[in-house]
Motif scaffolding. Structure first.
Motif, PDB file in Angstrom:
ATOM      1  N   GLY A   1     -17.672  -2.927   3.133  1.00  0.00           N
ATOM      2  CA  GLY A   1     -16.241  -3.164   3.016  1.00  0.00           C
ATOM      3  C   GLY A   1     -15.710  -3.260   1.602  1.00  0.00           C
ATOM      4  N   SER A   2     -16.565  -3.105   0.601  1.00  0.00           N
ATOM      5  CA  SER A   2     -16.111  -3.317  -0.776  1.00  0.00           C
ATOM      6  C   SER A   2     -15.466  -2.093  -1.397  1.00  0.00           C
ATOM      7  CB  SER A   2     -17.287  -3.761  -1.652  1.00  0.00           C
ATOM      8  OG  SER A   2     -18.249  -2.721  -1.755  1.00  0.00           O
ATOM      9  N   ARG A   3     -15.643  -0.914  -0.788  1.00  0.00           N
ATOM     10  CA  ARG A   3     -15.097   0.300  -1.385  1.00  0.00           C
ATOM     11  C   ARG A   3     -14.989   1.394  -0.332  1.00  0.00           C
ATOM     12  NH1 ARG A   3     -20.558   1.014  -4.946  1.00  0.00           N
ATOM     13  NH2 ARG A   3     -21.860   1.970  -3.359  1.00  0.00           N
ATOM     14  N   GLY A   4     -14.364   2.499  -0.714  1.00  0.00           N
ATOM     15  CA  GLY A   4     -14.305   3.668   0.151  1.00  0.00           C
ATOM     16  C   GLY A   4     -13.606   3.399   1.469  1.00  0.00           C
ATOM     17  N   LEU A   5     -14.112   4.025   2.525  1.00  0.00           N
ATOM     18  CA  LEU A   5     -13.502   3.878   3.841  1.00  0.00           C
ATOM     19  C   LEU A   5     -13.506   2.425   4.305  1.00  0.00           C
ATOM     20  CD1 LEU A   5     -12.243   5.160   6.371  1.00  0.00           C
ATOM     21  CD2 LEU A   5     -14.578   5.499   7.242  1.00  0.00           C
ATOM     22  N   GLY A   6     -14.556   1.677   3.992  1.00  0.00           N
ATOM     23  CA  GLY A   6     -14.608   0.276   4.403  1.00  0.00           C
ATOM     24  C   GLY A   6     -13.451  -0.522   3.853  1.00  0.00           C
ATOM     25  N   LEU A   7     -13.100  -0.283   2.592  1.00  0.00           N
ATOM     26  CA  LEU A   7     -11.964  -0.976   1.979  1.00  0.00           C
ATOM     27  C   LEU A   7     -10.659  -0.527   2.621  1.00  0.00           C
ATOM     28  CD1 LEU A   7     -10.892  -2.888  -0.183  1.00  0.00           C
ATOM     29  CD2 LEU A   7     -11.020  -1.011  -1.827  1.00  0.00           C
ATOM     30  N   ALA A   8     -10.538   0.764   2.920  1.00  0.00           N
ATOM     31  CA  ALA A   8      -9.338   1.272   3.591  1.00  0.00           C
ATOM     32  C   ALA A   8      -9.200   0.671   4.986  1.00  0.00           C
ATOM     33  CB  ALA A   8      -9.390   2.794   3.672  1.00  0.00           C
ATOM     34  N   LEU A   9     -10.308   0.531   5.696  1.00  0.00           N
ATOM     35  CA  LEU A   9     -10.272  -0.088   7.028  1.00  0.00           C
ATOM     36  C   LEU A   9      -9.873  -1.559   6.929  1.00  0.00           C
ATOM     37  CD1 LEU A   9     -13.489   1.474   8.603  1.00  0.00           C
ATOM     38  CD2 LEU A   9     -11.119   1.918   9.301  1.00  0.00           C
ATOM     39  N   ALA A  10     -10.389  -2.248   5.916  1.00  0.00           N
ATOM     40  CA  ALA A  10     -10.025  -3.658   5.735  1.00  0.00           C
ATOM     41  C   ALA A  10      -8.533  -3.799   5.495  1.00  0.00           C
ATOM     42  CB  ALA A  10     -10.818  -4.247   4.566  1.00  0.00           C
TER      43      ALA A  10
ATOM     44  N   PRO B   1     -15.349  10.818  12.015  1.00  0.00           N
ATOM     45  CA  PRO B   1     -14.455  11.452  11.036  1.00  0.00           C
ATOM     46  C   PRO B   1     -15.081  12.702  10.423  1.00  0.00           C
ATOM     47  CG  PRO B   1     -14.962   9.145  10.479  1.00  0.00           C
ATOM     48  CD  PRO B   1     -15.939   9.586  11.489  1.00  0.00           C
ATOM     49  N   GLY B   2     -14.195  13.576   9.940  1.00  0.00           N
ATOM     50  CA  GLY B   2     -14.631  14.672   9.098  1.00  0.00           C
ATOM     51  C   GLY B   2     -14.574  14.242   7.647  1.00  0.00           C
ATOM     52  N   LEU B   3     -14.362  15.180   6.747  1.00  0.00           N
ATOM     53  CA  LEU B   3     -14.269  14.863   5.329  1.00  0.00           C
ATOM     54  C   LEU B   3     -13.055  13.983   5.060  1.00  0.00           C
ATOM     55  CD1 LEU B   3     -15.073  18.369   3.819  1.00  0.00           C
ATOM     56  CD2 LEU B   3     -16.561  16.359   3.763  1.00  0.00           C
ATOM     57  N   MET B   4     -13.240  12.977   4.208  1.00  0.00           N
ATOM     58  CA  MET B   4     -12.164  12.063   3.854  1.00  0.00           C
ATOM     59  C   MET B   4     -12.150  11.853   2.346  1.00  0.00           C
ATOM     60  SD  MET B   4     -12.756   9.161   6.789  1.00  0.00           S
ATOM     61  CE  MET B   4     -14.537   9.180   6.503  1.00  0.00           C
TER      62      MET B   4
ATOM     63  N   PRO C   1      -7.314  19.171   0.147  1.00  0.00           N
ATOM     64  CA  PRO C   1      -6.322  18.560   1.042  1.00  0.00           C
ATOM     65  C   PRO C   1      -6.393  19.012   2.494  1.00  0.00           C
ATOM     66  CG  PRO C   1      -5.311  19.114  -1.049  1.00  0.00           C
ATOM     67  CD  PRO C   1      -6.707  19.672  -1.096  1.00  0.00           C
ATOM     68  N   VAL C   2      -6.564  20.293   2.751  1.00  0.00           N
ATOM     69  CA  VAL C   2      -6.569  20.768   4.135  1.00  0.00           C
ATOM     70  C   VAL C   2      -7.843  20.356   4.858  1.00  0.00           C
ATOM     71  CG1 VAL C   2      -6.508  22.822   5.614  1.00  0.00           C
ATOM     72  CG2 VAL C   2      -5.039  22.695   3.588  1.00  0.00           C
ATOM     73  N   LEU C   3      -8.967  20.408   4.145  1.00  0.00           N
ATOM     74  CA  LEU C   3     -10.245  20.085   4.771  1.00  0.00           C
ATOM     75  C   LEU C   3     -10.490  18.584   4.878  1.00  0.00           C
ATOM     76  CD1 LEU C   3     -12.669  22.707   3.166  1.00  0.00           C
ATOM     77  CD2 LEU C   3     -11.669  22.730   5.462  1.00  0.00           C
ATOM     78  N   SER C   4     -10.006  17.823   3.898  1.00  0.00           N
ATOM     79  CA  SER C   4     -10.285  16.389   3.873  1.00  0.00           C
ATOM     80  C   SER C   4      -9.016  15.592   4.172  1.00  0.00           C
ATOM     81  CB  SER C   4     -10.860  15.982   2.517  1.00  0.00           C
ATOM     82  OG  SER C   4      -9.933  16.215   1.482  1.00  0.00           O
ATOM     83  N   LEU C   5      -9.222  14.409   4.718  1.00  0.00           N
ATOM     84  CA  LEU C   5      -8.125  13.547   5.154  1.00  0.00           C
ATOM     85  C   LEU C   5      -7.974  12.384   4.187  1.00  0.00           C
ATOM     86  CD1 LEU C   5      -6.171  13.244   7.613  1.00  0.00           C
ATOM     87  CD2 LEU C   5      -7.917  11.797   8.671  1.00  0.00           C
ATOM     88  N   ASP C   6      -6.742  12.040   3.866  1.00  0.00           N
ATOM     89  CA  ASP C   6      -6.471  10.865   3.038  1.00  0.00           C
ATOM     90  C   ASP C   6      -7.094   9.626   3.692  1.00  0.00           C
ATOM     91  OD1 ASP C   6      -4.661   9.526   0.848  1.00  0.00           O
ATOM     92  OD2 ASP C   6      -4.320   8.410   2.703  1.00  0.00           O
ATOM     93  N   ALA C   7      -7.746   8.803   2.888  1.00  0.00           N
ATOM     94  CA  ALA C   7      -8.484   7.659   3.429  1.00  0.00           C
ATOM     95  C   ALA C   7      -7.596   6.693   4.201  1.00  0.00           C
ATOM     96  CB  ALA C   7      -9.217   6.931   2.307  1.00  0.00           C
TER      97      ALA C   7
ATOM     98  N   LEU D   1      -7.094  14.603  -7.279  1.00  0.00           N
ATOM     99  CA  LEU D   1      -7.232  13.934  -5.985  1.00  0.00           C
ATOM    100  C   LEU D   1      -8.503  13.089  -5.953  1.00  0.00           C
ATOM    101  CD1 LEU D   1      -6.131  16.730  -3.485  1.00  0.00           C
ATOM    102  CD2 LEU D   1      -4.891  14.642  -4.082  1.00  0.00           C
ATOM    103  N   LYS D   2      -9.562  13.616  -6.522  1.00  0.00           N
ATOM    104  CA  LYS D   2     -10.827  12.883  -6.571  1.00  0.00           C
ATOM    105  C   LYS D   2     -10.691  11.618  -7.412  1.00  0.00           C
ATOM    106  CE  LYS D   2     -15.621  13.582  -8.099  1.00  0.00           C
ATOM    107  NZ  LYS D   2     -15.572  12.706  -9.277  1.00  0.00           N
ATOM    108  N   ARG D   3     -10.094  11.758  -8.597  1.00  0.00           N
ATOM    109  CA  ARG D   3      -9.936  10.602  -9.474  1.00  0.00           C
ATOM    110  C   ARG D   3      -9.038   9.540  -8.836  1.00  0.00           C
ATOM    111  NH1 ARG D   3      -7.346  10.828 -13.820  1.00  0.00           N
ATOM    112  NH2 ARG D   3      -8.412   9.057 -14.762  1.00  0.00           N
ATOM    113  N   ARG D   4      -7.993   9.970  -8.176  1.00  0.00           N
ATOM    114  CA  ARG D   4      -7.095   9.016  -7.535  1.00  0.00           C
ATOM    115  C   ARG D   4      -7.812   8.257  -6.419  1.00  0.00           C
ATOM    116  NH1 ARG D   4      -1.747   7.994  -7.280  1.00  0.00           N
ATOM    117  NH2 ARG D   4      -1.315   9.697  -8.704  1.00  0.00           N
ATOM    118  N   ALA D   5      -8.578   8.980  -5.604  1.00  0.00           N
ATOM    119  CA  ALA D   5      -9.302   8.327  -4.512  1.00  0.00           C
ATOM    120  C   ALA D   5     -10.332   7.348  -5.053  1.00  0.00           C
ATOM    121  CB  ALA D   5      -9.977   9.383  -3.632  1.00  0.00           C
ATOM    122  N   GLU D   6     -11.042   7.724  -6.099  1.00  0.00           N
ATOM    123  CA  GLU D   6     -12.042   6.829  -6.688  1.00  0.00           C
ATOM    124  C   GLU D   6     -11.405   5.545  -7.200  1.00  0.00           C
ATOM    125  OE1 GLU D   6     -15.063  10.398  -8.196  1.00  0.00           O
ATOM    126  OE2 GLU D   6     -13.778   9.326  -9.620  1.00  0.00           O
TER     127      GLU D   6
END
Length: 335
Positions: free
Chosen positions: A38-47, A207-210, A238-244, A318-323
């Motif tokens: 839960g500290s980063r990535g999808l876990g943080l988005a889910l939290a 999920p697919g790519l996020m 953008p088309v292949l991956s989904l915003d977290a 997009l990569k830098r923003r997500a990170e």
């Protein structure tokens, strides 16, 4: 008398629609949720999504500094609790359950999100790679569910298992990952049927790519520079991956509705349906695609994606923003 196929299909669609209408959604207000990874990535988005829907959240991860940054980003005061621990440790999972109950007075939802991803040619993967990833991506979800089972039974709680479209369709250069996600999807089905009698609802999401910024955490083998460049690029198209944040909203929506399984993202759903309708064609396409991927390097060592960043991959906005947004790089949130 044989019923027309159209009538059977209509009845099936009607049954699904009726189930959604008649079954009341699970209200997360005041509920207590434990999120692994839960500290980063999808876990943080889910939290963040769980908090927005009124739940109190405990985050579990291995690194205290990452957890402290995550808690600060969520900015929800005592509604967020953190626990340092390893999901491969039964004792750590038991402690996380106990800490959640101590902090929030109950445990209603467990989210098995912690995961490892490895990318590289099969010939550069070892049997140990398969065993290690199974421990995190599959067995940890089983251990967490068992550790929380008594609490969930008492509260008629819910289990969310984060699997992957890679658990329905094996993708080249993700061999150990796909094996572990096939196992986690099967685990979700088994738990769903057996825990229903205890009042526990289990939902598996695929999920697919996020765009979670997680590529830099991947274990990269083979021709490491080329492998990572390809992986990090596809992970942020953008088309292949989904915003977290969008992915998290859909995932928690599936939990609230009590769905058995949910594909997350259009490309993931298309790939699964293609596999169901034309498995031979999908197998041929995957085999053909593998011919265009980097070949084996003849060595078994792995590096983290962050170690083989290039100016090209680092420059992807997009990569830098997500990170930055999802606590992958230690940078400030750019959202």
């Amino acid at each position: 008398m044989r019923l027309p196929k159209r009538l059977l299909l209509t009845a099936a669609v009607g049954a699904v629609a009726a189930r959604r209408v008649l079954r009341a959604p699970y209200d997360l207000t005041g509920r207590a949720a434990l999120v692994t990874g839960g500290s980063r990535g999808l876990g943080l988005a889910l939290a963040r999504e769980l908090l927005d829907r009124g739940a109190n959240v405990t985050l579990m991860a291995r690194t205290a500094a990452d957890l402290d940054r995550a808690r600060a980003r969520l900015n929800a005061g005592t509604r967020v609790q953190v626990v340092v621990g390893d999901v491969t440790s039964e004792a750590d999972l038991d402690r996380a359950v106990q800490e959640t109950v101590r902090a929030h007075g109950a445990l209603d939802v467990v989210v098995s999100n912690a995961g490892v991803i490895q990318t590289g040619p099969l010939n550069d993967m070892t049997e140990d790679d398969f065993r290690r990833i199974m421990e995190v991506n599959a067995f940890a979800a089983l251990r967490l569910t068992r550790a929380a089972q008594a609490q969930l039974r008492a509260r008629r709680g819910r289990v969310l298992i984060v699997s992957s479209v890679g658990g329905k369709v094996a993708v080249p250069h993700l061999g150990p990952y796909s094996v572990s996600k096939f196992a986690s999807a099967g685990l979700g089905q088994a738990l769903r049927s057996e825990l229903a009698r205890e009042g526990i609802t289990v939902t598996t999401v695929l999920p697919g790519l996020m765009r979670t910024g997680s590529a830099r955490q991947a274990e990269v083998k083979g021709q490491q520079d080329r492998e990572y460049a390809l992986f990090a690029t596809l992970d942020n198209v953008p088309v292949l991956s989904l915003d977290a944040a969008v992915a998290a909203r859909r995932i928690v929506g599936a939990l609230v509705r009590g769905e058995a399984e949910a594909m997350i993202g259009g490309p993931a759903a298309l790939l699964r349906y293609a596999q169901a309708l034309a498995p031979e064609l999908v197998a041929d396409v995957m085999a053909l695609g593998n011919r265009f991927l980097p070949g084996p390097a003849g060595r078994k060592d792995a590096v983290k994606g962050a170690e083989v960043e290039t100016q090209v991959t680092r420059a992807n906005p997009l990569k830098r923003r997500a990170e930055a947004q999802w606590n992958q790089s230690g940078e400030r949130d750019l959202s």
